[in-house]
Design a protein around this motif. Structure first.
Motif, PDB file in Angstrom:
ATOM      1  N   GLY A 133     -13.999   3.825  -0.775  1.00 19.36           N
ATOM      2  CA  GLY A 133     -15.105   4.464  -0.083  1.00 19.36           C
ATOM      3  C   GLY A 133     -14.898   5.970  -0.062  1.00 19.36           C
ATOM      4  N   GLU A 134     -15.422   6.617   0.984  1.00 14.91           N
ATOM      5  CA  GLU A 134     -15.302   8.068   1.108  1.00 14.91           C
ATOM      6  C   GLU A 134     -14.298   8.481   2.167  1.00 14.91           C
ATOM      7  OE1 GLU A 134     -19.176   9.596   1.802  1.00 14.91           O
ATOM      8  OE2 GLU A 134     -19.942   9.047  -0.193  1.00 14.91           O
ATOM      9  N   GLU A 135     -13.618   7.495   2.775  1.00 14.07           N
ATOM     10  CA  GLU A 135     -12.741   7.837   3.892  1.00 14.07           C
ATOM     11  C   GLU A 135     -11.311   7.340   3.739  1.00 14.07           C
ATOM     12  OE1 GLU A 135     -14.588   6.250   7.341  1.00 14.07           O
ATOM     13  OE2 GLU A 135     -16.261   7.688   7.338  1.00 14.07           O
ATOM     14  N   ALA A 136     -11.024   6.526   2.737  1.00 11.03           N
ATOM     15  CA  ALA A 136      -9.703   5.900   2.672  1.00 11.03           C
ATOM     16  C   ALA A 136      -9.192   5.834   1.241  1.00 11.03           C
ATOM     17  CB  ALA A 136      -9.747   4.499   3.289  1.00 11.03           C
ATOM     18  N   ILE A 137      -7.932   5.440   1.118  1.00 13.55           N
ATOM     19  CA  ILE A 137      -7.281   5.189  -0.162  1.00 13.55           C
ATOM     20  C   ILE A 137      -6.672   3.800  -0.105  1.00 13.55           C
ATOM     21  CG2 ILE A 137      -5.378   5.861  -1.693  1.00 13.55           C
ATOM     22  CD1 ILE A 137      -5.790   8.744  -0.714  1.00 13.55           C
ATOM     23  N   LEU A 138      -6.955   2.986  -1.104  1.00 14.16           N
ATOM     24  CA  LEU A 138      -6.404   1.641  -1.200  1.00 14.16           C
ATOM     25  C   LEU A 138      -5.145   1.670  -2.052  1.00 14.16           C
ATOM     26  CD1 LEU A 138      -6.637  -1.506  -0.905  1.00 14.16           C
ATOM     27  CD2 LEU A 138      -8.001  -1.438  -3.016  1.00 14.16           C
ATOM     28  N   CYS A 139      -4.053   1.079  -1.535  1.00 15.11           N
ATOM     29  CA  CYS A 139      -2.779   1.030  -2.251  1.00 15.11           C
ATOM     30  C   CYS A 139      -2.302  -0.416  -2.346  1.00 15.11           C
ATOM     31  CB  CYS A 139      -1.711   1.859  -1.536  1.00 15.11           C
ATOM     32  SG  CYS A 139      -2.118   3.621  -1.405  1.00 15.11           S
ATOM     33  N   ILE A 140      -1.799  -0.788  -3.523  1.00 19.22           N
ATOM     34  CA  ILE A 140      -1.312  -2.153  -3.722  1.00 19.22           C
ATOM     35  C   ILE A 140       0.021  -2.117  -4.473  1.00 19.22           C
ATOM     36  CG2 ILE A 140      -3.647  -3.071  -3.771  1.00 19.22           C
ATOM     37  CD1 ILE A 140      -1.853  -3.269  -7.002  1.00 19.22           C
ATOM     38  N   GLY A 141       0.807  -3.177  -4.277  1.00 25.95           N
ATOM     39  CA  GLY A 141       2.003  -3.390  -5.078  1.00 25.95           C
ATOM     40  C   GLY A 141       3.142  -2.429  -4.780  1.00 25.95           C
ATOM     41  N   GLY A 142       4.142  -2.462  -5.654  1.00 26.01           N
ATOM     42  CA  GLY A 142       5.321  -1.627  -5.520  1.00 26.01           C
ATOM     43  C   GLY A 142       6.578  -2.453  -5.351  1.00 26.01           C
ATOM     44  N   VAL A 143       7.704  -1.879  -5.714  1.00 23.99           N
ATOM     45  CA  VAL A 143       8.983  -2.569  -5.620  1.00 23.99           C
ATOM     46  C   VAL A 143       9.503  -2.555  -4.182  1.00 23.99           C
ATOM     47  CG1 VAL A 143       9.617  -2.032  -7.993  1.00 23.99           C
ATOM     48  CG2 VAL A 143      10.264  -0.440  -6.169  1.00 23.99           C
TER      49      VAL A 143
ATOM     50  N   GLU B  54      10.226 -14.415  -6.122  1.00 24.23           N
ATOM     51  CA  GLU B  54      10.200 -14.123  -4.689  1.00 24.23           C
ATOM     52  C   GLU B  54      11.416 -13.324  -4.236  1.00 24.23           C
ATOM     53  OE1 GLU B  54      11.458 -18.495  -5.264  1.00 24.23           O
ATOM     54  OE2 GLU B  54       9.927 -17.124  -6.055  1.00 24.23           O
ATOM     55  N   TRP B  55      12.509 -13.368  -4.990  1.00 25.02           N
ATOM     56  CA  TRP B  55      13.725 -12.643  -4.598  1.00 25.02           C
ATOM     57  C   TRP B  55      13.504 -11.140  -4.598  1.00 25.02           C
ATOM     58  CZ3 TRP B  55      16.949  -9.070  -6.978  1.00 25.02           C
ATOM     59  CH2 TRP B  55      18.201  -8.859  -6.376  1.00 25.02           C
ATOM     60  N   TYR B  56      12.640 -10.638  -5.483  1.00 28.33           N
ATOM     61  CA  TYR B  56      12.451  -9.199  -5.634  1.00 28.33           C
ATOM     62  C   TYR B  56      11.606  -8.604  -4.515  1.00 28.33           C
ATOM     63  CZ  TYR B  56      14.412 -10.199 -10.178  1.00 28.33           C
ATOM     64  OH  TYR B  56      15.247 -10.625 -11.169  1.00 28.33           O
ATOM     65  N   GLN B  57      10.862  -9.419  -3.820  1.00 29.33           N
ATOM     66  CA  GLN B  57      10.082  -8.983  -2.655  1.00 29.33           C
ATOM     67  C   GLN B  57       9.180  -7.790  -2.956  1.00 29.33           C
ATOM     68  OE1 GLN B  57      12.332  -8.850   1.102  1.00 29.33           O
ATOM     69  NE2 GLN B  57      13.986  -9.977   0.101  1.00 29.33           N
ATOM     70  N   PHE B  58       8.465  -7.863  -4.073  1.00 32.95           N
ATOM     71  CA  PHE B  58       7.462  -6.841  -4.341  1.00 32.95           C
ATOM     72  C   PHE B  58       6.484  -6.794  -3.160  1.00 32.95           C
ATOM     73  CE2 PHE B  58       7.622  -7.036  -9.308  1.00 32.95           C
ATOM     74  CZ  PHE B  58       8.892  -6.479  -9.274  1.00 32.95           C
ATOM     75  N   ASN B  59       5.913  -5.620  -2.920  1.00 30.32           N
ATOM     76  CA  ASN B  59       5.048  -5.405  -1.770  1.00 30.32           C
ATOM     77  C   ASN B  59       3.778  -6.262  -1.848  1.00 30.32           C
ATOM     78  OD1 ASN B  59       3.635  -4.233   0.439  1.00 30.32           O
ATOM     79  ND2 ASN B  59       2.670  -2.778  -0.975  1.00 30.32           N
ATOM     80  N   LYS B  60       3.585  -7.121  -0.854  1.00 28.47           N
ATOM     81  CA  LYS B  60       2.393  -7.974  -0.783  1.00 28.47           C
ATOM     82  C   LYS B  60       1.261  -7.339   0.011  1.00 28.47           C
ATOM     83  CE  LYS B  60       5.161 -12.249  -0.648  1.00 28.47           C
ATOM     84  NZ  LYS B  60       5.431 -13.477   0.157  1.00 28.47           N
ATOM     85  N   ASN B  61       1.557  -6.285   0.740  1.00 27.83           N
ATOM     86  CA  ASN B  61       0.557  -5.687   1.618  1.00 27.83           C
ATOM     87  C   ASN B  61      -0.513  -4.943   0.825  1.00 27.83           C
ATOM     88  OD1 ASN B  61       1.609  -5.706   4.673  1.00 27.83           O
ATOM     89  ND2 ASN B  61       3.364  -5.536   3.294  1.00 27.83           N
ATOM     90  N   LEU B  62      -1.772  -5.239   1.132  1.00 25.70           N
ATOM     91  CA  LEU B  62      -2.863  -4.392   0.678  1.00 25.70           C
ATOM     92  C   LEU B  62      -3.074  -3.367   1.784  1.00 25.70           C
ATOM     93  CD1 LEU B  62      -5.447  -6.936  -0.798  1.00 25.70           C
ATOM     94  CD2 LEU B  62      -3.493  -5.836  -1.897  1.00 25.70           C
ATOM     95  N   LEU B  63      -2.882  -2.103   1.457  1.00 24.63           N
ATOM     96  CA  LEU B  63      -2.846  -1.053   2.462  1.00 24.63           C
ATOM     97  C   LEU B  63      -4.009  -0.084   2.314  1.00 24.63           C
ATOM     98  CD1 LEU B  63       0.964  -0.182   2.278  1.00 24.63           C
ATOM     99  CD2 LEU B  63      -0.175  -1.515   4.057  1.00 24.63           C
ATOM    100  N   LEU B  64      -4.511   0.381   3.445  1.00 26.97           N
ATOM    101  CA  LEU B  64      -5.485   1.462   3.463  1.00 26.97           C
ATOM    102  C   LEU B  64      -4.870   2.665   4.160  1.00 26.97           C
ATOM    103  CD1 LEU B  64      -8.905  -0.216   4.383  1.00 26.97           C
ATOM    104  CD2 LEU B  64      -8.137   0.571   2.137  1.00 26.97           C
ATOM    105  N   TYR B  65      -5.012   3.823   3.526  1.00 27.47           N
ATOM    106  CA  TYR B  65      -4.596   5.079   4.151  1.00 27.47           C
ATOM    107  C   TYR B  65      -5.843   5.884   4.479  1.00 27.47           C
ATOM    108  CZ  TYR B  65      -2.860   9.822   4.746  1.00 27.47           C
ATOM    109  OH  TYR B  65      -2.599  11.072   5.245  1.00 27.47           O
ATOM    110  N   TYR B  66      -5.893   6.386   5.726  1.00 23.30           N
ATOM    111  CA  TYR B  66      -7.033   7.177   6.199  1.00 23.30           C
ATOM    112  C   TYR B  66      -6.608   8.637   6.346  1.00 23.30           C
ATOM    113  CZ  TYR B  66      -9.198   2.687   7.245  1.00 23.30           C
ATOM    114  OH  TYR B  66      -9.751   1.416   7.145  1.00 23.30           O
ATOM    115  N   PRO B  67      -6.985   9.509   5.402  1.00 19.01           N
ATOM    116  CA  PRO B  67      -6.553  10.906   5.449  1.00 19.01           C
ATOM    117  C   PRO B  67      -6.947  11.631   6.731  1.00 19.01           C
ATOM    118  CG  PRO B  67      -7.434  10.397   3.284  1.00 19.01           C
ATOM    119  CD  PRO B  67      -7.740   9.219   4.152  1.00 19.01           C
ATOM    120  N   ALA B  68      -8.146  11.372   7.251  1.00 18.35           N
ATOM    121  CA  ALA B  68      -8.606  12.109   8.436  1.00 18.35           C
ATOM    122  C   ALA B  68      -7.707  11.857   9.639  1.00 18.35           C
ATOM    123  CB  ALA B  68     -10.047  11.728   8.762  1.00 18.35           C
ATOM    124  N   LYS B  69      -7.129  10.643   9.706  1.00 24.64           N
ATOM    125  CA  LYS B  69      -6.257  10.284  10.824  1.00 24.64           C
ATOM    126  C   LYS B  69      -4.787  10.318  10.445  1.00 24.64           C
ATOM    127  CE  LYS B  69      -8.423   6.352  11.301  1.00 24.64           C
ATOM    128  NZ  LYS B  69      -8.833   5.016  11.828  1.00 24.64           N
TER     129      LYS B  69
END
Length: 379
Positions: free
Chosen positions: A280-290, A314-329
């Motif tokens: 959208g115009e207010e956030a950044i979506l981040c996925i994955g990562g070691v 499953e041992w490597y525990q890659f990031n399962k979280n779908l994250l939103l970052y809100y720059p304004a806050k």
């Protein structure tokens, strides 16, 4: 195996869960509700590519989703000494609201490659740098479609070879950040003015702190945001894995620190090897990562190469979280944990309605050909 050899092995296999339902729904603490669907259809003409790839070039142009290049270990697993294969095929599919893809091969890349940056523009996809079976490259080119036929135009080359970096577009300025610059882990940043390409690439202020191989990067609100990345031990410097982030203002040409990604429990998350796009115009979506702890131990040589590569996914525990970052806050919010997001080297492409998670690694050396689609269900 020496630490340098282990790093080479790790970088060779790392760039980006089983699907338990065709459409999963989740609401985060900020009230945003999403659905996540598995897409059907994948290019089947090349049996090796059909196994899935990581670190491909991907983007959207003329209502077509394009995938190009990428790499995998199609025959012998990397843990058993398998050889990485790079691809040069370019595929396109129309986009629609249904979950069926109809892929068609439209051409070939100038060279089989992966681990570069893709920028979607109105004129086509700009593919920047990367690496081939023979080494890192400085090539930059524009992929466009004319009646479903691929057209490739050469753009100004990078002033050096760069791979495993991140990038984003702000106005007419294309930025690339971090990666291996002439084979050396770096926090450098370069820009190309698409309205005046005769100037070529310009060096910009680098990201503060340690070098950042495989960071994530996205533009929002006219600023550039960067998180994550790693660097091996070299020249007396210890191996590092960064979780912190910075925002860059093109107007002031200054970097400022921003909040570190965290899960719902407030634990810091590594986005290195993940992906990010504007949401959208207010956030950044981040996925994955070691996983920051496991991968840092691997960089430090605490695990032997064979040992590190031989565990179940499953041992490597890659990031399962779908994250939103809100720059304004300057705040993070979790949309929930999804196995479909636990990838390294996946491509993340957004079209304003959907965001597509394309392929990537389930574990070092093992790819998936899954493509999953995220949609915000607006109230």
């Amino acid at each position: 195996m020496t630490k340098k050899q282990l790093y080479g092995k790790l970088l060779a296999v790392l760039v980006g869960g089983l699907l338990v339902c065709s459409a999963c729904h989740h609401t985060d603490t900020s009230g945003a509700e999403i659905s996540l669907e598995k897409m059907n259809g994948f290019p089947s003409g090349n049996a090796a590519f059909l196994k899935g790839v990581s670190a491909l070039y991907a983007g959207i142009t003329e209502d077509r989703l394009i995938m190009a290049g990428g790499c995998n270990f199609p025959d012998i697993p990397v843990a058993d000494g398998g050889k990485k294969v790079f691809y040069n095929e370019v595929y396109a599919t129309p986009l629609s609201s249904d979950t069926a893809f109809r892929w068609k091969q439209v051409g070939f890349l100038p060279v089989a490659s992966a681990y570069g940056v893709t920028i979607s523009t109105q004129k086509g996809l700009i593919c920047v740098g990367g690496t081939t079976a023979d080494g890192s490259i400085s090539d930059v080119f524009l992929l466009s479609l004319q009646e479903d036929v691929l057209v490739t135009d050469t753009l100004p080359s990078l002033p050096m070879t760069i791979d495993n970096m991140a990038g984003a577009l702000i106005g007419d300025l294309l930025y690339i950040v971090g990666g291996n610059v002439n084979g050396v882990p770096s926090a450098d940043m370069y820009s190309l003015d698409l309205s005046n390409m005769d100037k070529g690439w310009q060096k910009e202020p680098g990201v503060p702190g340690e070098p950042r191989v495989q960071p994530v990067c996205a533009a929002q609100g006219g600023k550039l945001y960067v998180w994550g990345g790693f660097a091996p031990a070299a020249d007396g410097r210890e191996a590092t894995l960064s979780v912190d982030g910075y925002v860059y203002s093109p107007e002031t040409r200054v970097w400022t620190s921003v909040a570190t990604p965290v899960d719902k429990e407030g634990k810091s998350i590594s986005l290195g090897g993940g992906a990010a796009v504007p949401w959208g115009e207010e956030a950044i979506l981040c996925i994955g990562g070691v996983n920051k702890d496991i991968f840092l131990k691997a960089l430090q040589g605490i695990y032997s190469g064979k040992e590190y590569l031989s565990h179940p996914a499953e041992w490597y525990q890659f990031n399962k979280n779908l994250l939103l970052y809100y720059p304004a806050k300057d705040e993070w919010s979790s949309l929930g944990e999804y196995e479909q997001g636990a990838r390294a080297g996946a491509a993340l492409v957004a079209d304003g309605v959907y965001a597509y998670i394309i392929n990537g690694e389930l574990k070092p050396g093992i790819r998936t050909n899954e493509i999953n689609r995220i949609k915000e269900n607006r109230k």
